[in-house]
Enzyme design. Structure first.
Site, PDB file in Angstrom:
ATOM      1  N   ARG A 276       1.433   3.413   6.538  1.00  0.00           N
ATOM      2  CA  ARG A 276       0.779   3.239   5.231  1.00  0.00           C
ATOM      3  C   ARG A 276      -0.422   4.219   5.027  1.00  0.00           C
ATOM      4  NH1 ARG A 276       4.264  -1.006   3.633  1.00  0.00           N
ATOM      5  NH2 ARG A 276       4.504  -2.609   5.211  1.00  0.00           N
TER       6      ARG A 276
ATOM      7  N   SER B  15       0.858  -1.270   0.043  1.00  0.00           N
ATOM      8  CA  SER B  15      -0.150   0.144   0.018  1.00  0.00           C
ATOM      9  C   SER B  15       0.938   1.343  -0.074  1.00  0.00           C
ATOM     10  CB  SER B  15      -1.142   0.004   1.366  1.00  0.00           C
ATOM     11  OG  SER B  15      -0.245  -0.004   2.447  1.00  0.00           O
ATOM     12  N   ASP B  16       1.914   1.587   0.889  1.00  0.00           N
ATOM     13  CA  ASP B  16       2.536   2.533   0.933  1.00  0.00           C
ATOM     14  C   ASP B  16       3.455   2.719  -0.265  1.00  0.00           C
ATOM     15  OD1 ASP B  16       4.291   0.517   1.914  1.00  0.00           O
ATOM     16  OD2 ASP B  16       4.921   1.564   3.636  1.00  0.00           O
ATOM     17  N   CYS B  17       4.156   1.605  -0.916  1.00  0.00           N
ATOM     18  CA  CYS B  17       4.743   1.811  -2.024  1.00  0.00           C
ATOM     19  C   CYS B  17       3.930   2.140  -3.281  1.00  0.00           C
ATOM     20  CB  CYS B  17       5.501   0.404  -2.380  1.00  0.00           C
ATOM     21  SG  CYS B  17       6.597  -0.345  -1.238  1.00  0.00           S
TER      22      CYS B  17
END
EC number: 5.4.99.34
Length: 759
Positions: A564, A484-486
């Site tokens: 995230r 998600s954060d990538c």
């Protein structure tokens, strides 16, 4: 001489890629490479690390840096600056330090646009790979002489003074990693009393002094049983029938955290087969060396739950041990005997391998991570030693290998996209586009080419997988696992680039691909407003009581994370500004719920616990960034004021911040010893304070931090390597070698951009 090669696949018929290997980084040894001067520099780096190994335990990742700087004929042309005692920082000096950092860091960019870097640190990553190659008969081909030399160097250089090895390079000695690294040394040719600085003798003494390997935790028991140095009857059950459970059950595999699922999938296959490698004279010797009593007199069942105190972070609750004992006594004897072994166990093993093959193929045989990679590879070999599945695994081993001045290690799986996403944002914050247009264009190209273009193949939901189309992974496109954060950071980069002239940064990403990214982010928000990492959260919290490991916490189910959530807020706020008509209500609701989540999980002292970095400094930087992006200010938001008070309270005398990795397992703020600062922590704290508008109230704390940052910069524009800064599963640290460049550079950029300075 070792050389790093970028985006190359070679001629291996068992190797394939979705994007022509963009992001791939592999090491090769060339005996003819390098001048005497270049070789001397590499050797000097090794010796310097060895001399200072107890003071600075992460590597400086110098070998590839020396290579890249040499290939690009880099020379720092901007004079070094220093802020003297009592001197005011001017815009000229701050900008000069920033430009020096940018010039150096730009020279480290790879040809495909990413920034290579070590992503390692745990000391249980590499030994299982060596054991697997030994069992399968591929040790000499995968690890020829120079590889062995560097593996042994890594083991020697990270042995603790007491003779053991920690769970990670900065940790206290544990039975798990001491036993694994001892076995690794023996497999690689060291005798019982061999090794640099009496490594084997000291390690064996540590093992015996702490009760022998009967006290090794469950993962160690599994690997030693596979090798033939322990007995499967001394392990807790891992029945492959687990993969046959009906989906309505709360402990169904689909409800597990993906990494936990992917570890125990091949483990259960190997357990179900009771696979044991060939018992060689070396294995017989290890049986004598690793125990304090004769091997044939050990009561294996008695040792199922044994774990050395040094390894124990998560003590198993009574109910868990009761479940294992019930399976051990009542179920396993039935499932391993006729007729159930032919009716149920055989079917369970086939189903387990079906899942393994699916996951292997979906990741181009990289698999989700290094622990899982080795287990899946061994399972494929056990199923068919000459099969293509195993050969495809062998072809991807180089993707995990990393070499630095402290030797050869195994990466988690590479942080190419993660590091590059933040590197690009740091460079964009400098407002030096005219000087680094080519760097930005290449970085933009890498990010575009690294986006995942498809969902997992076939009926992916039946294989417990989530959508991935439009996402970004932690490493490269071939890896395939959405994060998600990538995804949020990749999306944010593409949105920022879309606001810039294409003749400078290249073609903008098509809106449809941006929409796909938004779709992934929206799909991962939980009811509480938080964002999970890989797959939707929602399984019941009590399942964590079944955590089968002893040295990790919170690994059974997916959870929500401050980092995230904050990354997604940043990306979606910017997306909403640029594409106001796309899913407007859903995005607005997402942001509002996310903000409430951030406010709800703030600790009583004003911080946020960082799950992926050290620790409260890291989490607080993310949280304040997310709140600021959503429109919160110091005056309007109590959570911001509490966080600022905390950060100002813990600023050190030298103007920096420094947090011990012990904050992560202890879940409370622990400062570094001796009032010592860490530049990465200092950068996070600086940017957190900038998010909260500190420059509008009292910029003095920012000036003090910037002075430390500027005066710590090295002659070539680099920054010194200090303590480890990454973490996972509460208790294991991860070395992000690029952080020492990305974050000080970014903090200086924000300082120059946002803080009023005299000319």
């Amino acid at each position: 001489m070792w050389r790093l090669k970028i985006a190359e696949g070679g001629n291996d018929p068992y190797l394939y890629s979705t994007n022509n290997y963009v992001g791939r980084q592999i090491w090769e040894f060339d005996p003819d490479a390098g001048t005497p001067e270049e070789r001397a520099k590499a050797e000097e780096a090794r010796q310097n690390f060895y001399k200072n190994r107890y003071q600075v335990k992460p590597s400086g990742d110098l070998l590839w840096r020396l290579q890249f700087l040499r290939e690009k004929n880099f020379k720092q042309t901007i004079p070094q600056v220093r802020i003297e005692e009592g001197e005011e920082i001017t815009r000229e000096k701050a900008t000069t330090a920033l430009r020096r950092a940018v010039q150096f860091f730009s020279a480290l960019q790879a040809s495909d646009g990413h920034w290579p870097a070590e992503n390692a640190g745990p000391l249980f990553f590499l030994p299982p790979l060596v054991m697997c190659m030994c069992i399968t008969g591929h040790l000499d081909t995968v690890f020829p002489a120079e590889h062995r030399k560097e593996i042994l160097r890594y083991i020697y250089y990270h042995q603790n003074e007491d003779g053991g090895w920690g769970l990670h390079i900065e940790g206290h000695s544990t039975m798990f990693c001491t036993a694994l690294n001892y076995i690794c040394m023996r497999i690689l040719g060291e005798g019982p009393n061999g090794g640099q600085d009496d490594a084997c003798t000291r390690a064996r003494k540590w093992i015996h002094d702490h009760g022998s390997v009967t006290n090794i935790p469950s993962w160690g028991k599994t690997w030693l049983s596979i090798l033939g140095v322990y007995d499967w009857s001394g392990c807790n059950p891992m029945p492959p029938e687990f993969w046959m459970l009906p989906s309505f059950l709360p402990m169904h595999p689909a409800k597990m955290w993906c990494y936990c699922r992917m570890v125990y999938m091949p483990m259960s296959y190997l357990y179900g087969k009771r696979f044991v490698g060939l018992i060689t004279p070396l294995i017989q010797q290890l049986r004598e060396e690793l125990f304090t009593q004769p091997y044939d007199q050990i009561n294996w069942k008695k040792n199922c739950h044994q774990c050395a105190p040094e390894d124990l972070y998560y003590p198993h609750p009574f109910i868990q041990d009761l479940i294992w004992d019930c399976l051990y006594i009542s179920m396993e004897p039935l499932l391993t005997r006729w007729p159930l072994n032919m009716i149920i166990r055989k079917k369970a093993l086939e189903l387990t391998m079906k899942h393994i093959h699916y996951e292997d193929g979906s990741s181009r045989y990289i698999t989700i991570g290094c622990v899982e990679k080795v287990l899946c590879m061994l399972a494929c070999w056990v199923e068919d030693p000459n099969g293509d599945y195993f050969k495809k695994h062998l072809a991807r081993i180089p993707d995990y290998i990393w070499v630095a001045e402290d030797g050869m290690k195994m990466q988690s799986f590479g942080s190419q996209q993660w590091d590059t996403g933040f590197a690009i944002q740091a460079l964009l914050a400098t407002n030096l586009t005219d000087e680094i247009g080519g760097v930005l264009r290449r970085g933009h190209d890498f990010i575009k080419k690294s986006q995942v273009q498809d969902n997992p193949s076939g009926d992916f939901k039946s294989m417990y997988r989530h959508i991935s189309k439009g996402s970004w992974t932690f490493s490269d496109q071939d890896h395939g696992w959405q994060v998600s954060d990538c995804t949020a950071e990749g999306l944010k980069c593409c949105l920022l680039f879309s606001m810039m002239p294409p003749e400078i940064v290249g073609e903008h990403m098509e809106p449809e691909r941006l929409y796909d990214s938004v779709n992934v982010l929206l799909s991962l928000q939980s009811k509480n407003g938080g964002l999970s990492a890989w797959e939707p959260a929602g399984a019941q919290d009590w399942l964590e009581l079944l955590n089968p490991t002893e040295f990790f916490a919170d690994i059974v189910i997916e959870h929500e994370y401050v980092e995230r959530t904050s990354s997604a807020i940043h990306a979606l706020v910017l997306f909403k500004k640029l594409y106001p008509g796309h899913r407007k209500k859903e995005i607005e609701d997402f942001i509002a719920k996310s903000v409430r989540f951030l406010e709800s999980i703030q600790t009583s002292d004003g911080t946020w616990y960082g799950n992926w970095g050290v620790c409260f400094t890291y989490g607080t930087w993310f949280a304040l960034g997310g709140l600021a992006a959503a429109g919160k200010t110091y005056n309007s938001c109590l959570a911001m004021r509490k966080a600022v008070d905390f950060l100002l309270r813990i600023q050190k005398d030298d103007g920096g911040w420094g947090e011990s990795y012990l904050s992560c397992p202890e879940k409370k703020y622990v400062p570094l010893e001796a009032n010592h600062s860490n530049l990465v922590h200092t950068a996070w704290a600086m940017m957190a304070l900038v998010h909260a508008g500190q420059m509008d109230r009292d910029p003095t704390p920012l000036h003090r931090a910037a002075k430390l940052m500027i005066n710590s910069q090295l002659e070539d524009g680099d920054f010194p390597q200090q303590e480890i800064t990454g973490v996972f599963n509460r208790n294991c640290m991860l070395h992000y070698a690029a952080y020492r460049n990305i974050y000080p550079l970014w903090a200086l950029a924000e300082y120059c951009r946002r803080v009023p300075l005299p000319s």
